[in-house]
Design a protein around this motif. Structure first.
Motif, PDB file in Angstrom:
ATOM      1  N   GLY A 173       0.795  -1.226   0.000  1.00 26.95           N
ATOM      2  CA  GLY A 173       0.000   0.000   0.000  1.00 26.95           C
ATOM      3  C   GLY A 173       0.821   1.266   0.000  1.00 26.95           C
ATOM      4  O   GLY A 173       0.700   2.113  -0.889  1.00 26.95           O
ATOM      5  N   VAL A 174       1.697   1.409   1.010  1.00 25.87           N
ATOM      6  CA  VAL A 174       2.463   2.652   1.109  1.00 25.87           C
ATOM      7  C   VAL A 174       3.463   2.773  -0.036  1.00 25.87           C
ATOM      8  O   VAL A 174       3.852   3.883  -0.421  1.00 25.87           O
ATOM      9  CB  VAL A 174       3.187   2.762   2.468  1.00 25.87           C
ATOM     10  N   GLY A 175       3.852   1.633  -0.610  1.00 26.55           N
ATOM     11  CA  GLY A 175       4.796   1.681  -1.719  1.00 26.55           C
ATOM     12  C   GLY A 175       4.266   2.402  -2.935  1.00 26.55           C
ATOM     13  O   GLY A 175       5.024   2.956  -3.736  1.00 26.55           O
ATOM     14  N   LEU A 176       2.941   2.427  -3.080  1.00 27.91           N
ATOM     15  CA  LEU A 176       2.338   3.099  -4.227  1.00 27.91           C
ATOM     16  C   LEU A 176       2.235   4.613  -4.052  1.00 27.91           C
ATOM     17  O   LEU A 176       2.158   5.350  -5.038  1.00 27.91           O
ATOM     18  CB  LEU A 176       0.926   2.547  -4.467  1.00 27.91           C
ATOM     19  N   VAL A 177       2.215   5.078  -2.812  1.00 30.64           N
ATOM     20  CA  VAL A 177       1.800   6.459  -2.553  1.00 30.64           C
ATOM     21  C   VAL A 177       2.919   7.479  -2.725  1.00 30.64           C
ATOM     22  O   VAL A 177       2.788   8.468  -3.464  1.00 30.64           O
ATOM     23  CB  VAL A 177       1.184   6.565  -1.143  1.00 30.64           C
TER      24      VAL A 177
END
Length: 379
Positions: free
Chosen positions: A306-310
Motif C-alpha cells: 500500500g504505502v509503496g504506491l503512494v
C-alpha cells in the motif's frame, strides 16, 4: 539529464540511501538489547534522527536550488554513511545519539537532492519513472533486512548482538556507493524562484500534498522502523527472526514500485494513491488484531504494497507542479513524519502496547483516501 547514465545514478542514490536507513531500522531490536534501553530509549534515538533530518532538509533544499543537487547528494550521502558506521560501534546511548544525529543530517538533505534529480530525469522522459526510483530505495531496504538476517544466521545467534557486523557491512556498501556516485551522478539544474525581480509564491497545492506526505510518511516510517520490533514482541520470537517483518515490508514495496509507473500511465496518480491507501489500511488492521507470525507477515506485506504506491506519486506531482522548492516542502512533511512518527509510535507502544500503537498509522492511511482528491486525475 535524459541519458541512461543519469537514470542509473538516481537509481544508485535511492538504493544506497534505502540500504543505510533500512539498516538502522532493522537493527533496532538488537540495538535495544546492546544499549539496554526500553521503547522510550529507541524513540529518543529515532527523534534525534528525525530532528537533525528536518533541519538538514531545509538547508539542503535551498542549496540544491542554488548550486544544483549533485554536490548536495554526494556530501550528504557521505555524512549518512559516517553516521551508520559510527552506530555500528556505539555501545552507549550518548554515542548512539551522536551517530543518529550524523545519519539524520545526511539523510534529510540527501532525500531532497535525490528526489529533485529524479523529477528532472522524469521530466526529460516520455513516461513516468519516479515509482521505479523509489523501488530501488525499497530494494535497498530489502538488502539491509536480508543482510541483517543472514549475518545473524551466520553468527548462529538467537537474539544476539548483530549490530556491529550488520551495520559495518552496510557502511562498506555505502562507501562503494559513494565512489560510484562521484563518477556518474549528474549535475542537476539550478532553480530560480523569482519573476520580474519578485519572489514567486509557493503554490497552495504544496500544503495539501504536504498533508498527504505527512500521512504516508508516518505510515511508511512505522513500517520501516517498527515492523521488526512489532513482529518480535507480538509473535514472541527472537529479534533476528523478527527482522522478517522488515523483509516483508521491503520486498512488497519493491514489487509494487516496479509496477507503479505502468499503473500511473493507465489510470493516473489519484487512483493509484487511493488503491495504495486502502491496501495499507487492510495491512494495518492485521498488525492491530493478529498475533501469529504468518498473519503478522501478511499484514506487513500489505502495508508494504500500500504505502509503496503512494510516496512516488505525491513527490512527482510536487516536483512537476512547483519544482525543487515545492518538492522540498512536501519531502520535509513526508520525512518529518517518516522519522518523527516512529518516535511517536515508540511512546504509544510504551503506554498502550505496540499493537494499539498501530491504530495511528491505520487512521492516517484512511486520511490519505480523503485528501487524494487534490491530485490530478490524469497525471
Amino acid at each position: 539529464m535524459a541519458t541512461r547514465t543519469a537514470a542509473a545514478a538516481v537509481f544508485l542514490l535511492f538504493a544506497v540511501n534505502g540500504a543505510l536507513i533500512g539498516g538502522v531500522g532493522g537493527v533496532l531490536p538488537a540495538l535495544r538489547e546492546r544499549l539496554d534501553v526500553s521503547a522510550s530509549g529507541l524513540s529518543l534515538l529515532l527523534f534525534c534522527l528525525a530532528a537533525s533530518a528536518v533541519v538538514s532538509m531545509q538547508v539542503g533544499g535551498r542549496l540544491a536550488d542554488r548550486i544544483g543537487a549533485r554536490p548536495v547528494a554526494l556530501v550528504t550521502l557521505s555524512l549518512l554513511a559516517l553516521g551508520v558506521g559510527l552506530l555500528s560501534l556505539a555501545t552507549s546511548l550518548p554515542l548512539a545519539i551522536v551517530a543518529m544525529v550524523l545519519a539524520g543530517l545526511g539523510n534529510g538533505a540527501m532525500d531532497v537532492a535525490m528526489n529533485s534529480l529524479g523529477v528532472e530525469v522524469e521530466q526529460a522522459r516520455p513516461k513516468p519513472i519516479m515509482s521505479r526510483f523509489h523501488a530501488f530505495w525499497s530494494l535497498g531496504n530489502l538488502t539491509a533486512a536480508a543482510t541483517i538476517v543472514l549475518i545473524a544466521r551466520l553468527l548462529d545467534r538467537s537474539g544476539g548482538d548483530n549490530v556491529g557486523p550488520a551495520l559495518g557491512t552496510l557502511f562498506c556498501f555505502g562507501v562503494v556507493g559513494i565512489l560510484v556516485a562521484v563518477r556518474i551522478v549528474p549535475v542537476g539544474r539550478r532553480i530560480e524562484h523569482h519573476e520580474n525581480g519578485v519572489r514567486s509564491a509557493i503554490p497552495k497545492l504544496a500544503w495539501a500534498l504536504g498533508l498527504m506526505a505527512f500521512c504516508f510518511g508516518l505510515a511508511e516510517g512505522t513500517a520501516v522502523d517498527w515492523s521488526s520490533v512489532h513482529v518480535t514482541d507480538v509473535a514472541r520470537i527472537d529479534p533476528s527472526t523478527g527482522a522478517l517483518g522488515l523483509v516483508a515490508v521491503s520486498a512488497f514495496m519493491v514489487i509494487i514500485r516496479l509496477l507503479g509507473d505502468q499503473a500511473v500511465a493507465r489510470v493516473g496518480r489519484r487512483a493509484v494513491v487511493r488503491v495504495g491507501s486502502v491496501t495499507a489500511i487492510a495491512g494495518y488492521l492485521f498488525t492491530v488484531f493478529a498475533e501469529p507470525l504468518p498473519l503478522l507477515l501478511v499484514g506487513w506485506a500489505l502495508v508494504g504494497l500500500g504505502v509503496g504506491l503512494v510516496a512516488p506519486q505525491v513527490y512527482a506531482v510536487a516536483g512537476h507542479v512547483g519544482g525543487g522548492r515545492m518538492l522540498a516542502i512536501v519531502v520535509t512533511f513526508g520525512y518529518a513524519a517518516f522519522l518523527i512518527g516512529p518516535a511517536i509510535i515508540g511512546q504509544l507502544a510504551e503506554h498502550f502496547g505496540i499493537q494499539n500503537a498501530m491504530i495511528l498509522p491505520l487512521a492516517l492511511s484512511a486520511c490519505l483516501v480523503a485528501v487524494s482528491v487534490v491530485l490530478p486525475r490524469d497525471e
